[in-house]
Scaffold this motif. Sequence first.
Motif, PDB file in Angstrom:
ATOM      1  N   MET A 227       0.853  -1.172   0.000  1.00  0.00           N
ATOM      2  CA  MET A 227       0.000   0.000   0.000  1.00  0.00           C
ATOM      3  C   MET A 227       0.896   1.230   0.000  1.00  0.00           C
ATOM      4  SD  MET A 227      -2.875   1.154   2.819  1.00  0.00           S
ATOM      5  CE  MET A 227      -4.154   0.142   2.125  1.00  0.00           C
ATOM      6  N   GLU A 228       0.479   2.219  -0.726  1.00  0.00           N
ATOM      7  CA  GLU A 228       1.235   3.469  -0.786  1.00  0.00           C
ATOM      8  C   GLU A 228       0.790   4.402   0.338  1.00  0.00           C
ATOM      9  OE1 GLU A 228       1.191   5.320  -4.592  1.00  0.00           O
ATOM     10  OE2 GLU A 228       1.440   3.418  -5.639  1.00  0.00           O
ATOM     11  N   ASN A 229       1.676   5.303   0.720  1.00  0.00           N
ATOM     12  CA  ASN A 229       1.354   6.276   1.770  1.00  0.00           C
ATOM     13  C   ASN A 229       0.074   7.045   1.446  1.00  0.00           C
ATOM     14  OD1 ASN A 229       3.515   5.642   3.407  1.00  0.00           O
ATOM     15  ND2 ASN A 229       4.779   7.331   2.694  1.00  0.00           N
ATOM     16  N   LYS A 230      -0.061   7.489   0.197  1.00  0.00           N
ATOM     17  CA  LYS A 230      -1.228   8.289  -0.193  1.00  0.00           C
ATOM     18  C   LYS A 230      -2.528   7.515   0.034  1.00  0.00           C
ATOM     19  CE  LYS A 230      -3.244  10.954  -3.929  1.00  0.00           C
ATOM     20  NZ  LYS A 230      -3.112  11.443  -5.286  1.00  0.00           N
ATOM     21  N   THR A 231      -2.545   6.249  -0.310  1.00  0.00           N
ATOM     22  CA  THR A 231      -3.730   5.407  -0.124  1.00  0.00           C
ATOM     23  C   THR A 231      -4.065   5.281   1.356  1.00  0.00           C
ATOM     24  OG1 THR A 231      -3.128   4.175  -2.112  1.00  0.00           O
ATOM     25  CG2 THR A 231      -4.720   3.140  -0.637  1.00  0.00           C
TER      26      THR A 231
ATOM     27  N   ASN B 205      -7.760  -4.720   6.024  1.00  0.00           N
ATOM     28  CA  ASN B 205      -6.637  -5.603   6.366  1.00  0.00           C
ATOM     29  C   ASN B 205      -5.337  -5.103   5.733  1.00  0.00           C
ATOM     30  OD1 ASN B 205      -8.146  -7.310   7.981  1.00  0.00           O
ATOM     31  ND2 ASN B 205      -8.648  -8.694   6.297  1.00  0.00           N
ATOM     32  N   ASP B 206      -5.418  -4.599   4.501  1.00  0.00           N
ATOM     33  CA  ASP B 206      -4.227  -4.031   3.852  1.00  0.00           C
ATOM     34  C   ASP B 206      -3.731  -2.803   4.630  1.00  0.00           C
ATOM     35  OD1 ASP B 206      -4.399  -5.959   1.894  1.00  0.00           O
ATOM     36  OD2 ASP B 206      -5.231  -4.608   0.371  1.00  0.00           O
ATOM     37  N   LEU B 207      -4.669  -1.966   5.082  1.00  0.00           N
ATOM     38  CA  LEU B 207      -4.292  -0.775   5.848  1.00  0.00           C
ATOM     39  C   LEU B 207      -3.632  -1.173   7.165  1.00  0.00           C
ATOM     40  CD1 LEU B 207      -4.289   2.302   6.261  1.00  0.00           C
ATOM     41  CD2 LEU B 207      -6.618   2.068   7.193  1.00  0.00           C
ATOM     42  N   LEU B 208      -4.209  -2.128   7.860  1.00  0.00           N
ATOM     43  CA  LEU B 208      -3.615  -2.582   9.131  1.00  0.00           C
ATOM     44  C   LEU B 208      -2.237  -3.201   8.912  1.00  0.00           C
ATOM     45  CD1 LEU B 208      -6.788  -4.084  10.827  1.00  0.00           C
ATOM     46  CD2 LEU B 208      -5.608  -1.959  11.419  1.00  0.00           C
ATOM     47  N   ALA B 209      -2.096  -3.962   7.838  1.00  0.00           N
ATOM     48  CA  ALA B 209      -0.789  -4.549   7.526  1.00  0.00           C
ATOM     49  C   ALA B 209       0.227  -3.458   7.218  1.00  0.00           C
ATOM     50  CB  ALA B 209      -0.913  -5.510   6.345  1.00  0.00           C
ATOM     51  N   PHE B 210      -0.196  -2.442   6.482  1.00  0.00           N
ATOM     52  CA  PHE B 210       0.692  -1.319   6.157  1.00  0.00           C
ATOM     53  C   PHE B 210       1.138  -0.607   7.431  1.00  0.00           C
ATOM     54  CE2 PHE B 210       1.103   3.271   5.363  1.00  0.00           C
ATOM     55  CZ  PHE B 210       2.149   3.272   4.453  1.00  0.00           C
ATOM     56  N   LEU B 211       0.204  -0.379   8.349  1.00  0.00           N
ATOM     57  CA  LEU B 211       0.531   0.342   9.576  1.00  0.00           C
ATOM     58  C   LEU B 211       1.456  -0.440  10.500  1.00  0.00           C
ATOM     59  CD1 LEU B 211      -2.965   1.850  10.418  1.00  0.00           C
ATOM     60  CD2 LEU B 211      -0.953   3.073   9.564  1.00  0.00           C
ATOM     61  N   THR B 212       1.403  -1.751  10.410  1.00  0.00           N
ATOM     62  CA  THR B 212       2.185  -2.574  11.340  1.00  0.00           C
ATOM     63  C   THR B 212       3.310  -3.362  10.673  1.00  0.00           C
ATOM     64  OG1 THR B 212       0.607  -4.408  11.115  1.00  0.00           O
ATOM     65  CG2 THR B 212       0.225  -2.838  12.909  1.00  0.00           C
ATOM     66  N   GLU B 213       3.594  -3.100   9.397  1.00  0.00           N
ATOM     67  CA  GLU B 213       4.567  -3.929   8.682  1.00  0.00           C
ATOM     68  C   GLU B 213       5.981  -3.859   9.263  1.00  0.00           C
ATOM     69  OE1 GLU B 213       4.711  -2.852   4.576  1.00  0.00           O
ATOM     70  OE2 GLU B 213       5.324  -0.815   4.992  1.00  0.00           O
TER      71      GLU B 213
END
Length: 119
Positions: free
Chosen positions: A1-5, A81-89
């Motif tokens: 996921m990109e920062n903008k998204t 789920n993609d957002l949560l994964a991005f935040l915690t990757e």
Amino acid sequence: MENKTAVIALAALAQESRLAIYRALVQAGPAGLAAGKISEATGIAPSSLSFHLKELTYANLVNSRNESRFVIYTANFSAMNDLLAFLTENCCDGHPCLSLSACSANNESLPSTPTDTPS
């Protein structure tokens, strides 16, 4: 996921009515809810509801489908789920975390209530 998204999704949820709508849709599960039911569940007037649903749809957090004469809205669980994964990757320097306490060197330093409240 990109920062903008991620920023678009987080901005969409950073509003009380949209957060309430999203949570109602999460509770409804894959079956979703018609706009009227969302309005009843959240207490948001239908005239405001359409604006908020548009914002959540733009952020890719909500999907819609037509069923008969109703539009049914559902939470986009994959996007969340993609957002949560991005935040915690990069959590815990790449090591698996079992809980919040595993990520905190000193739990006593974490405030139990926010100290800064917006005016």
